[in-house]
Design an enzyme around this catalytic site. Structure first.
Site, PDB file in Angstrom:
ATOM      1  N   ASN A  64       2.431   1.524   4.275  1.00  0.00           N
ATOM      2  CA  ASN A  64       2.703   0.251   4.929  1.00  0.00           C
ATOM      3  C   ASN A  64       2.401   0.299   6.427  1.00  0.00           C
ATOM      4  O   ASN A  64       3.125  -0.264   7.237  1.00  0.00           O
ATOM      5  CB  ASN A  64       4.143  -0.210   4.668  1.00  0.00           C
ATOM      6  CG  ASN A  64       4.433  -1.640   5.102  1.00  0.00           C
ATOM      7  OD1 ASN A  64       5.540  -1.941   5.536  1.00  0.00           O
ATOM      8  ND2 ASN A  64       3.475  -2.527   4.991  1.00  0.00           N
ATOM      9  N   ASP A 117      -8.140   3.578   1.352  1.00  0.00           N
ATOM     10  CA  ASP A 117      -7.198   3.876   2.433  1.00  0.00           C
ATOM     11  C   ASP A 117      -7.997   4.389   3.629  1.00  0.00           C
ATOM     12  O   ASP A 117      -8.619   5.447   3.557  1.00  0.00           O
ATOM     13  CB  ASP A 117      -6.188   4.930   1.972  1.00  0.00           C
ATOM     14  CG  ASP A 117      -5.046   5.120   2.954  1.00  0.00           C
ATOM     15  OD1 ASP A 117      -5.175   4.703   4.126  1.00  0.00           O
ATOM     16  OD2 ASP A 117      -4.023   5.693   2.555  1.00  0.00           O
ATOM     17  N   CYS A 137      -1.396   0.659   7.290  1.00  0.00           N
ATOM     18  CA  CYS A 137      -2.837   0.380   7.429  1.00  0.00           C
ATOM     19  C   CYS A 137      -3.252  -0.884   6.675  1.00  0.00           C
ATOM     20  O   CYS A 137      -3.499  -1.924   7.272  1.00  0.00           O
ATOM     21  CB  CYS A 137      -3.666   1.566   6.936  1.00  0.00           C
ATOM     22  SG  CYS A 137      -3.489   3.064   7.916  1.00  0.00           S
ATOM     23  N   ARG A 138      -3.332  -0.777   5.349  1.00  0.00           N
ATOM     24  CA  ARG A 138      -3.878  -1.863   4.544  1.00  0.00           C
ATOM     25  C   ARG A 138      -2.938  -3.044   4.375  1.00  0.00           C
ATOM     26  O   ARG A 138      -3.324  -4.189   4.618  1.00  0.00           O
ATOM     27  CB  ARG A 138      -4.288  -1.327   3.157  1.00  0.00           C
ATOM     28  CG  ARG A 138      -5.402  -0.301   3.229  1.00  0.00           C
ATOM     29  CD  ARG A 138      -5.625   0.398   1.907  1.00  0.00           C
ATOM     30  NE  ARG A 138      -4.506   1.303   1.607  1.00  0.00           N
ATOM     31  CZ  ARG A 138      -4.382   1.992   0.495  1.00  0.00           C
ATOM     32  NH1 ARG A 138      -5.279   1.869  -0.463  1.00  0.00           N
ATOM     33  NH2 ARG A 138      -3.362   2.809   0.320  1.00  0.00           N
ATOM     34  N   SER A 139      -1.709  -2.785   3.937  1.00  0.00           N
ATOM     35  CA  SER A 139      -0.812  -3.913   3.655  1.00  0.00           C
ATOM     36  C   SER A 139      -0.425  -4.709   4.909  1.00  0.00           C
ATOM     37  O   SER A 139      -0.300  -5.929   4.817  1.00  0.00           O
ATOM     38  CB  SER A 139       0.406  -3.476   2.847  1.00  0.00           C
ATOM     39  OG  SER A 139       1.121  -2.448   3.473  1.00  0.00           O
ATOM     40  N   CYS A 165       0.868  -1.181   0.000  1.00  0.00           N
ATOM     41  CA  CYS A 165       0.000   0.000   0.000  1.00  0.00           C
ATOM     42  C   CYS A 165       0.904   1.230   0.000  1.00  0.00           C
ATOM     43  O   CYS A 165       2.084   1.123  -0.348  1.00  0.00           O
ATOM     44  CB  CYS A 165      -0.991  -0.012   1.170  1.00  0.00           C
ATOM     45  SG  CYS A 165      -0.288   0.182   2.815  1.00  0.00           S
TER      46      CYS A 165
END
Length: 151
Positions: A12, A123, A14-16, A9
């Site tokens: 690095n 995001d 939140c999402r990933s 993301c």
């Protein structure tokens, strides 16, 4: 030899990291290695966002061992699959690819759910806790499908 998968993301945090934790929980660690990175180096060395940690914990996952890192060109040699969370990060990764074999490794994660849709994982950084819940559910579904395919 382990199959290596990278989740990417922007920062690095939140999402990933969620995608890494979710997918790693579904795969045999003796056969697979899952990592994550960001296309921007804003948070290098930092823990995942406290909201990502909290939502992961709510679902029985501990992602506090993870530290943010920036995506680098050598990741193309290290990883077999590279999953982008959104189009912008996909484009940023693609711009670093030097060979067709590098390009072939890059995928949009939500295409696991709806092939060729190029849907994006939003995001959640600037939103509230519900955004992290929504992201977790999207990634849970995508990672479940991919884990079943690859196992």
């Amino acid at each position: 030899m382990k199959t290596k998968i990278l989740m990417v993301c922007l920062g690095n945090i939140c999402r990933s990291p969620l995608a890494e934790g979710i997918l790693a929980s579904k795969l045999d660690p003796t056969k697979f290695e899952v990592d994550s990175a960001g296309t921007a180096g804003y948070h290098v060395g930092a823990l995942p966002d406290k909201r990502s940690i909290a939502i992961a914990k709510q679902y029985g996952l501990d992602i506090t061992y993870q530290r943010s890192r920036k995506f680098v060109k050598s990741d193309f040699q290290t990883f077999d699959y590279i999953f982008a969370m959104d189009q912008s990060n996909y484009d940023n990764i693609l711009a670093l690819a030097e060979m067709e074999t590098d390009q072939a490794k890059i995928h949009m994660i939500l295409n696991q759910i709806t092939p060729n849709s190029n849907a994006e994982v939003p995001d959640p950084y600037y939103g509230g806790d519900q955004g992290f819940e929504n992201v977790y559910r999207m990634l849970e579904e995508a990672c479940s499908i991919f884990a079943e395919k690859i196992s």
